[in-house]
Write an enzyme that holds these catalytic residues in place. Structure first.
Site, PDB file in Angstrom:
ATOM      1  CG  ASN A  74      -1.739   1.223   1.390  1.00  0.00           C
ATOM      2  OD1 ASN A  74      -1.878   1.995   0.437  1.00  0.00           O
ATOM      3  ND2 ASN A  74      -2.307   1.425   2.569  1.00  0.00           N
ATOM      4  CD1 TRP A  75       3.821   1.077  -2.612  1.00  0.00           C
ATOM      5  CD2 TRP A  75       3.391   1.755  -4.703  1.00  0.00           C
ATOM      6  NE1 TRP A  75       4.452   0.220  -3.473  1.00  0.00           N
ATOM      7  CE2 TRP A  75       4.208   0.607  -4.761  1.00  0.00           C
ATOM      8  CE3 TRP A  75       2.997   2.349  -5.899  1.00  0.00           C
ATOM      9  CZ2 TRP A  75       4.632   0.047  -5.963  1.00  0.00           C
ATOM     10  CZ3 TRP A  75       3.407   1.803  -7.096  1.00  0.00           C
ATOM     11  CH2 TRP A  75       4.217   0.659  -7.132  1.00  0.00           C
ATOM     12  CE  LYS A  76      -0.180   3.601   4.604  1.00  0.00           C
ATOM     13  NZ  LYS A  76      -0.004   3.796   6.041  1.00  0.00           N
TER      14      LYS A  76
ATOM     15  CB  SER B  64       5.262  -1.228  12.200  1.00  0.00           C
ATOM     16  OG  SER B  64       4.933   0.136  12.388  1.00  0.00           O
TER      17      SER B  64
ATOM     18  N   GLY C  97       2.766   2.844  10.668  1.00  0.00           N
ATOM     19  CA  GLY C  97       3.813   3.806  10.328  1.00  0.00           C
ATOM     20  C   GLY C  97       4.682   4.237  11.491  1.00  0.00           C
TER      21      GLY C  97
ATOM     22  CD  GLU D 267      -3.530  -1.557   8.232  1.00  0.00           C
ATOM     23  OE1 GLU D 267      -2.416  -1.843   7.802  1.00  0.00           O
ATOM     24  OE2 GLU D 267      -4.150  -0.544   7.880  1.00  0.00           O
TER      25      GLU D 267
ATOM     26  CG  HIS E 104      -5.818   2.554   5.509  1.00  0.00           C
ATOM     27  ND1 HIS E 104      -5.285   3.533   6.322  1.00  0.00           N
ATOM     28  CD2 HIS E 104      -4.852   1.607   5.368  1.00  0.00           C
ATOM     29  CE1 HIS E 104      -4.046   3.184   6.646  1.00  0.00           C
ATOM     30  NE2 HIS E 104      -3.762   2.020   6.087  1.00  0.00           N
TER      31      HIS E 104
HETATM   32  P1  PGA Z   1       2.866   0.699   7.755  1.00  0.00           P
HETATM   33  O1  PGA Z   1       1.407   0.960   7.126  1.00  0.00           O
HETATM   34  O2  PGA Z   1       3.346  -0.573   7.187  1.00  0.00           O
HETATM   35  O3  PGA Z   1       3.663   1.899   7.311  1.00  0.00           O
HETATM   36  O4  PGA Z   1       2.676   0.651   9.237  1.00  0.00           O
HETATM   37  C1  PGA Z   1       0.470  -0.069   7.085  1.00  0.00           C
HETATM   38  C2  PGA Z   1      -0.829   0.459   6.538  1.00  0.00           C
HETATM   39  O5  PGA Z   1      -1.240   1.542   6.917  1.00  0.00           O
HETATM   40  O6  PGA Z   1      -1.478  -0.211   5.721  1.00  0.00           O
END
Ligand code: PGA
Length: 230
Positions: free
Chosen positions: A7-9, A192, A161, A155, A98
């Protein structure tokens, strides 16, 4: 089968996407049925990634996801991207709900439920993101018949993050609660996830939703490799 999702956001320019794909093609292992690699690019790169990875058939086990989907059908909804808009790009999955969408764009459980409906009506599998506060409320908003057709991603806000991945025992406990309300659906973990912890999760999870660590193609390829041997 393990689902490992990049997921590159809102990261990456068109050029950076191209570079990522070049690197990924060099480092990714050939995938059998153990793992499906899923790329969720920013929307403007969707067509490019679709052509590059899927039409060329270089990566038969690499699928495409969208990071979000309109809760409305095709129609007069300026700026929204409907499930109909992404038809023809071989989009297999849609991430919906999300925590960043809930937090910054004020999405409700009902909005997320409507996105689930739109996805399913258009042949896309929804990946419903939840944290442990609102599993039951989110499930209650989704049509009963649709629950078993979802993938659920657990999540925790504090794990996203931050480098503070959620302890395994807690994740396992939450997975059980998810299965109680959604049924025996695939459940994946996100927050993470990185090369030094993915194996612990893949021991019991159906996959991982990866943000930060997926931005680096080489790193994502090594996550995939760990999925193959999980
Ligand atoms: P992260 O993000 O791996 O940077 O914690 C996960 C996500 O939000 O899908």
């Amino acid at each position: 089968m393990k689902l490992i999702i990049a997921n590159w956001k809102s990261n990456k320019s068109r050029e950076e996407v191209e570079h990522w794909l070049d690197t990924f093609e060099t480092h990714s292992p050939r995938l059998g049925s153990e793992v499906e690699a899923v790329i969720a690019p920013p929307m403007p790169s969707l067509m490019f990634v679709s052509n590059r990875l899927l039409a060329k058939d270089k990566h038969p086990r690499t699928a495409l996801a969208v990071q979000d989907l309109s809760p409305f059908p095709a129609g007069a909804y300026t700026g929204a991207i409907s499930a109909v808009n992404v038809q023809g790009f071989k989009v297999k999955y849609a991430i919906v709900g999300h925590s960043e969408r809930r937090r910054y764009f004020h999405e409700t459980h009902q909005d997320v439920a409507n996105k689930v409906t739109q996805a399913l009506e258009n042949g896309i599998t929804p990946i419903v993101c939840v944290d442990d506060e609102y599993i039951a409320e989110q499930a209650a908003a989704i049509e009963r018949d649709s629950l078993s057709r979802c993938v659920v991603a657990y999540e925790e806000l504090s794990a996203i993050g931050t480098g503070n991945n959620e302890p395994i025992e807690h994740v396992q406990e939450v997975f059980q609660r998810i299965k109680k309300v959604f049924g025996n659906v695939p459940v994946i973990y996100g927050g993470s996830v990185d090369v030094d912890n993915i194996a612990e999760y893949l021991d019991f999870a159906d996959g991982a939703l990866v943000g930060t660590a997926s931005l680096d193609a080489e790193k994502f390829a090594s996550l995939i490799k760990q999925g193959v041997s999980a």
